[in-house]
Each structure stands twice: as structure tokens, then as C-alpha cells.
Design a protein around this motif. Sequence first.
Motif, short mmCIF file in Angstrom:
data_model
loop_
_atom_site.label_atom_id
_atom_site.label_comp_id
_atom_site.label_asym_id
_atom_site.label_seq_id
_atom_site.Cartn_x
_atom_site.Cartn_y
_atom_site.Cartn_z
N GLU A 46 -21.29 30.02 32.30
CA GLU A 46 -21.66 30.51 31.64
C GLU A 46 -23.14 31.61 31.30
N TYR B 48 -13.98 23.65 28.94
CA TYR B 48 -14.88 22.76 28.03
C TYR B 48 -16.24 23.62 27.87
N SER C 278 -15.77 26.20 24.81
CA SER C 278 -15.53 25.35 23.52
C SER C 278 -15.92 25.81 22.24
N SER C 279 -17.11 25.96 22.53
CA SER C 279 -18.55 26.35 21.60
C SER C 279 -18.18 27.66 20.65
N ASP C 280 -17.21 28.60 21.41
CA ASP C 280 -17.60 29.96 21.32
C ASP C 280 -15.73 30.39 20.96
N TYR C 281 -14.82 29.68 20.39
CA TYR C 281 -13.91 29.35 20.17
C TYR C 281 -13.01 30.44 19.02
N LYS C 282 -13.73 31.13 18.39
CA LYS C 282 -14.30 32.01 17.16
C LYS C 282 -13.48 33.75 17.83
N ASN D 263 -10.93 20.78 20.72
CA ASN D 263 -11.67 19.93 21.27
C ASN D 263 -12.06 18.66 19.98
N SER E 92 -14.60 18.04 18.61
CA SER E 92 -15.35 18.65 17.53
C SER E 92 -14.20 20.27 16.59
N ASN E 93 -14.10 20.68 17.34
CA ASN E 93 -13.31 22.06 17.11
C ASN E 93 -11.85 21.76 16.87
#
Length: 172
Positions: free
Chosen positions: A9, A43, A46-50, A75, A77-78
Motif C-alpha cells: 500500500e 487484491y 484491484s481498485s487501481d485497475y485504470k 474481481n 466489482s471491476n
Amino acid sequence: NSFVVKVYERIKAPLLTLVSSGSPEQSYAVLSHLHLLVMRAPYVFSSDYKHFYCQYNEPSYVKRLKLEMLTAVANESNSYKIVTELCEYAANVHIPIARESIRAVGKIALQQYDVNAIVDRLLQFLEMEKDYMTAEALVIKYLCPYSMFGLLNICITSIYEFFYAGACERSS
């Protein structure tokens, strides 16, 4: 394990910044390191896929790494958003990247996230009437596990209708 996640992180933001600012060679070096981290702990990213979306002017070796990373971070959600982006790459003029993007869609389908929508996307490749897209979509059909047998039947039916309808149109 939580210590490793905390370390990831902390280094994630600077690495992602370095990827987007600099030459393709620098981006590739940073992406190679990020690739290792993503494969170990998808994981976390996963929120930084863009950040792993491909730019039109990037060299193919950078795009290949990004495609692998997009597949890894998918995942529940994305996955639909990632598959939508990958489908854009399928229209890429560079055929090897287009093929790899279709394979990436298939790999995400095999993870069984939002499978119905993803199979619909795969079937759209058949309508584009490009040989390499059709070939890749057909190969993915053979990769599907038996747990997706119902979807496999839908694919086979659609493929049959596509080719049968196409043959009828060509003969008339």
C-alpha cells in the motif's frame, strides 16, 4: 501477511505515478516491478485497475504487461469495466495486441466474474467478421470449464447461427 499488504500500500502510489510519467522504457521498468507485486497480491491493486489501461501510443511490450495486470486484478466489482476496456483493444490495428486482449477477456470469464455479460462480449467478436477475432473467441470456448456448460451451449448455438446465417447470406 498484513505487513506485506501495508508495504504494498505504501509503495503503490509512487510506483503508479512513475508508470504514467516518463518514457516508455521507464514505464516498462516500473511496470515490470509492479507486475511482480500485482501477481503476488492482486487484491491490493484491484481498485487501481485504470492505471493499467493501455494508451494508444504505448509500445506493444508495455501493453502486454498491462493486459496481464488487468487480468490479474479483475474481481467481481471491476470485471465488467475491465472487460469493456479490453474489448476496445480488440479493435486495435496491431493484431497481436488485439488477440491478447480477447484472450484476457476469456481468462476473466474463466474466473467466473459476471460471466453472462462477458460471454455476450465474446460473442460480439464473432460479429466483427475478422478472422483473428473469430479464431480467438472460438479458442476461448474450448477453455471453458464444465461448470460453464450452459454458457458453452449458448456460445455454440450463437457460433452455429453466425456461421450458418453467414453461409446462407453468401450463397444467395
